[in-house]
Design a protein around this motif. Sequence first.
Motif, PDB file in Angstrom:
ATOM      1  N   GLY A  74      87.488  47.137 115.743  1.00 33.43           N
ATOM      2  CA  GLY A  74      88.815  46.738 115.421  1.00 33.43           C
ATOM      3  C   GLY A  74      89.422  47.887 114.398  1.00 33.43           C
ATOM      4  N   GLU A  75      90.380  47.590 113.861  1.00 35.33           N
ATOM      5  CA  GLU A  75      91.115  48.343 112.666  1.00 35.33           C
ATOM      6  C   GLU A  75      91.282  47.374 111.416  1.00 35.33           C
ATOM      7  OE1 GLU A  75      95.124  50.652 111.868  1.00 35.33           O
ATOM      8  OE2 GLU A  75      94.705  50.135 114.049  1.00 35.33           O
ATOM      9  N   LEU A  76      90.835  48.016 110.361  1.00 35.44           N
ATOM     10  CA  LEU A  76      90.899  47.020 109.113  1.00 35.44           C
ATOM     11  C   LEU A  76      92.504  47.077 108.826  1.00 35.44           C
ATOM     12  CD1 LEU A  76      88.061  48.160 106.817  1.00 35.44           C
ATOM     13  CD2 LEU A  76      88.447  46.137 107.996  1.00 35.44           C
ATOM     14  N   PRO A  77      92.753  45.718 108.334  1.00 30.89           N
ATOM     15  CA  PRO A  77      94.318  45.706 108.008  1.00 30.89           C
ATOM     16  C   PRO A  77      94.466  46.077 106.540  1.00 30.89           C
ATOM     17  CG  PRO A  77      93.058  43.289 108.057  1.00 30.89           C
ATOM     18  CD  PRO A  77      92.186  44.500 108.367  1.00 30.89           C
ATOM     19  N   PRO A  78      95.710  46.472 106.168  1.00 30.10           N
ATOM     20  CA  PRO A  78      95.794  47.416 104.892  1.00 30.10           C
ATOM     21  C   PRO A  78      95.330  46.290 103.880  1.00 30.10           C
ATOM     22  CG  PRO A  78      97.814  46.439 105.792  1.00 30.10           C
ATOM     23  CD  PRO A  78      96.769  46.304 106.892  1.00 30.10           C
ATOM     24  N   TRP A  79      95.203  46.745 102.637  1.00 31.20           N
ATOM     25  CA  TRP A  79      94.524  46.040 101.533  1.00 31.20           C
ATOM     26  C   TRP A  79      95.728  44.839 101.094  1.00 31.20           C
ATOM     27  CZ3 TRP A  79      90.001  46.362  99.540  1.00 31.20           C
ATOM     28  CH2 TRP A  79      89.203  47.662  99.681  1.00 31.20           C
ATOM     29  N   ALA A  80      95.101  43.874 100.595  1.00 24.75           N
ATOM     30  CA  ALA A  80      96.035  42.745 100.427  1.00 24.75           C
ATOM     31  C   ALA A  80      97.024  43.213  99.151  1.00 24.75           C
ATOM     32  CB  ALA A  80      95.400  41.644 100.068  1.00 24.75           C
ATOM     33  N   PRO A  81      98.358  42.566  99.087  1.00 21.31           N
ATOM     34  CA  PRO A  81      99.120  42.981  98.214  1.00 21.31           C
ATOM     35  C   PRO A  81      98.555  42.227  96.821  1.00 21.31           C
ATOM     36  CG  PRO A  81     100.343  42.067  99.943  1.00 21.31           C
ATOM     37  CD  PRO A  81      98.925  41.927 100.378  1.00 21.31           C
ATOM     38  N   GLY A  82      98.776  43.113  95.646  1.00 16.90           N
ATOM     39  CA  GLY A  82      98.229  42.394  94.380  1.00 16.90           C
ATOM     40  C   GLY A  82      97.086  42.919  94.029  1.00 16.90           C
ATOM     41  N   LEU A  83      96.259  43.573  94.839  1.00 16.51           N
ATOM     42  CA  LEU A  83      95.088  44.302  94.578  1.00 16.51           C
ATOM     43  C   LEU A  83      95.261  45.433  93.857  1.00 16.51           C
ATOM     44  CD1 LEU A  83      92.600  43.867  97.435  1.00 16.51           C
ATOM     45  CD2 LEU A  83      92.527  42.287  95.585  1.00 16.51           C
ATOM     46  N   VAL A 163      86.623  38.804  92.595  1.00 14.11           N
ATOM     47  CA  VAL A 163      87.753  39.438  93.196  1.00 14.11           C
ATOM     48  C   VAL A 163      88.521  38.296  93.751  1.00 14.11           C
ATOM     49  CG1 VAL A 163      88.954  40.997  94.327  1.00 14.11           C
ATOM     50  CG2 VAL A 163      87.122  41.859  92.619  1.00 14.11           C
ATOM     51  N   VAL A 164      87.969  37.919  94.715  1.00 14.59           N
ATOM     52  CA  VAL A 164      88.754  36.685  95.671  1.00 14.59           C
ATOM     53  C   VAL A 164      89.012  35.351  94.821  1.00 14.59           C
ATOM     54  CG1 VAL A 164      88.195  35.228  97.511  1.00 14.59           C
ATOM     55  CG2 VAL A 164      87.625  37.532  97.815  1.00 14.59           C
ATOM     56  N   LEU A 165      88.100  34.953  93.869  1.00 10.80           N
ATOM     57  CA  LEU A 165      88.604  33.709  93.173  1.00 10.80           C
ATOM     58  C   LEU A 165      89.527  34.096  92.255  1.00 10.80           C
ATOM     59  CD1 LEU A 165      85.120  31.935  92.969  1.00 10.80           C
ATOM     60  CD2 LEU A 165      87.063  31.553  94.473  1.00 10.80           C
ATOM     61  N   ARG A 166      89.490  35.128  91.617  1.00 17.26           N
ATOM     62  CA  ARG A 166      90.558  35.629  90.638  1.00 17.26           C
ATOM     63  C   ARG A 166      91.832  35.573  91.179  1.00 17.26           C
ATOM     64  NH1 ARG A 166      91.930  40.483  88.801  1.00 17.26           N
ATOM     65  NH2 ARG A 166      90.103  41.263  89.579  1.00 17.26           N
ATOM     66  N   HIS A 167      91.830  36.358  92.342  1.00 18.39           N
ATOM     67  CA  HIS A 167      93.369  36.483  92.995  1.00 18.39           C
ATOM     68  C   HIS A 167      93.809  35.113  93.630  1.00 18.39           C
ATOM     69  CE1 HIS A 167      94.253  40.619  92.516  1.00 18.39           C
ATOM     70  NE2 HIS A 167      93.179  40.904  92.144  1.00 18.39           N
ATOM     71  N   THR A 168      92.856  34.389  94.015  1.00 14.05           N
ATOM     72  CA  THR A 168      93.222  33.039  94.521  1.00 14.05           C
ATOM     73  C   THR A 168      93.779  32.142  93.668  1.00 14.05           C
ATOM     74  OG1 THR A 168      91.843  33.579  96.405  1.00 14.05           O
ATOM     75  CG2 THR A 168      92.460  31.298  96.321  1.00 14.05           C
ATOM     76  N   LEU A 169      92.847  31.932  92.504  1.00 10.50           N
ATOM     77  CA  LEU A 169      93.033  31.059  91.647  1.00 10.50           C
ATOM     78  C   LEU A 169      94.015  31.376  90.430  1.00 10.50           C
ATOM     79  CD1 LEU A 169      89.423  29.491  91.421  1.00 10.50           C
ATOM     80  CD2 LEU A 169      91.394  28.686  92.882  1.00 10.50           C
ATOM     81  N   LEU A 170      93.764  32.508  89.992  1.00 10.12           N
ATOM     82  CA  LEU A 170      94.779  32.950  88.722  1.00 10.12           C
ATOM     83  C   LEU A 170      95.832  33.522  88.954  1.00 10.12           C
ATOM     84  CD1 LEU A 170      91.842  34.413  86.285  1.00 10.12           C
ATOM     85  CD2 LEU A 170      92.788  31.959  86.412  1.00 10.12           C
ATOM     86  N   HIS A 171      95.775  34.590  89.948  1.00 12.37           N
ATOM     87  CA  HIS A 171      97.102  35.145  90.452  1.00 12.37           C
ATOM     88  C   HIS A 171      97.741  34.426  91.554  1.00 12.37           C
ATOM     89  CE1 HIS A 171      95.693  38.119  87.525  1.00 12.37           C
ATOM     90  NE2 HIS A 171      94.865  38.256  88.300  1.00 12.37           N
ATOM     91  N   HIS A 173      97.633  34.978  94.654  1.00 13.96           N
ATOM     92  CA  HIS A 173      98.110  35.750  95.910  1.00 13.96           C
ATOM     93  C   HIS A 173      97.684  35.429  97.048  1.00 13.96           C
ATOM     94  CE1 HIS A 173      97.752  39.322  92.329  1.00 13.96           C
ATOM     95  NE2 HIS A 173      98.968  38.763  92.565  1.00 13.96           N
ATOM     96  N   GLY A 174      96.957  34.376  97.184  1.00 15.68           N
ATOM     97  CA  GLY A 174      96.544  33.991  98.679  1.00 15.68           C
ATOM     98  C   GLY A 174      95.502  34.792  99.340  1.00 15.68           C
ATOM     99  N   LEU A 175      94.508  35.447  98.505  1.00 15.57           N
ATOM    100  CA  LEU A 175      93.617  36.635  99.098  1.00 15.57           C
ATOM    101  C   LEU A 175      92.721  35.658  99.845  1.00 15.57           C
ATOM    102  CD1 LEU A 175      92.853  39.503  98.931  1.00 15.57           C
ATOM    103  CD2 LEU A 175      91.253  39.038  97.027  1.00 15.57           C
ATOM    104  N   LEU A 176      92.231  34.454  99.778  1.00 14.19           N
ATOM    105  CA  LEU A 176      91.347  33.781 100.494  1.00 14.19           C
ATOM    106  C   LEU A 176      92.090  33.428 101.702  1.00 14.19           C
ATOM    107  CD1 LEU A 176      88.573  32.516 100.613  1.00 14.19           C
ATOM    108  CD2 LEU A 176      89.559  30.688  99.607  1.00 14.19           C
ATOM    109  N   ARG A 177      93.243  33.248 101.824  1.00 13.75           N
ATOM    110  CA  ARG A 177      93.684  32.694 103.162  1.00 13.75           C
ATOM    111  C   ARG A 177      93.801  33.867 104.295  1.00 13.75           C
ATOM    112  NH1 ARG A 177      98.040  30.644  99.894  1.00 13.75           N
ATOM    113  NH2 ARG A 177      99.220  32.571 100.382  1.00 13.75           N
ATOM    114  N   ARG A 178      93.604  35.139 103.884  1.00 11.69           N
ATOM    115  CA  ARG A 178      93.495  36.258 104.782  1.00 11.69           C
ATOM    116  C   ARG A 178      92.182  36.033 105.438  1.00 11.69           C
ATOM    117  NH1 ARG A 178      95.622  41.534 103.669  1.00 11.69           N
ATOM    118  NH2 ARG A 178      93.499  42.207 104.046  1.00 11.69           N
TER     119      ARG A 178
END
Length: 183
Positions: A74-83, A163-171, A173-178
């Motif tokens: 496959g092809e990796l999706p772009p970086w998550a916004p907010g990273l 990184v995942v928990l900081r962006h999911t819980l603090l910011h 950004h819904g990073l985990l949802r991806r």
Amino acid sequence: MPMLNSPQGYGSLTKALHWIVAALFAVQVAAGLVMTRLPDESGTARDAIYNWHKTLGLVALAVALVRLWARRAGELPPWAPGLTVLDQRIVHHAERGLYLAMFVMPVSGFVYVMAGGYGVLFAGVLALPNPLPRWAWLALAGKWTHIAGALLLAAALAAHLTVVLRHTLLHSHGLLRRMLPGQ
């Protein structure tokens, strides 16, 4: 949802394999901690845990091979916004460490038990043939590589989760949802 990764997001196969590997890592770490602390007198119970640890290690290796294939197909999706750029570097290096651990851990464990003459009773029923001679120094090298792989796994997993928990819980950004199924 497509099976493989695309610019729109992670594919269903990638997501499934991600969570299968996460579950296998968790079970393997728990089993490793328990079995290495059981006294020799615990006999059959200890042997059963060791055999299931070896079996799941080989299953994890097969899953890692499929995961690597799916990633390359496959092809990796772009970086998550907010990273941030730093977050991207951390995730990139953590991911490399996790992939390395997915291969180093089962291969080094296999070398350790085979060169040590312990063998593998796959799923408690199938004695796998031993392709290695009984060789004490190779078994020791396998054992220490397995331990080093566990430390690599711990460091890479800590970085990834931070990184995942900081962006999911603090910011938020819904990073985990991806990486969640159905998203």
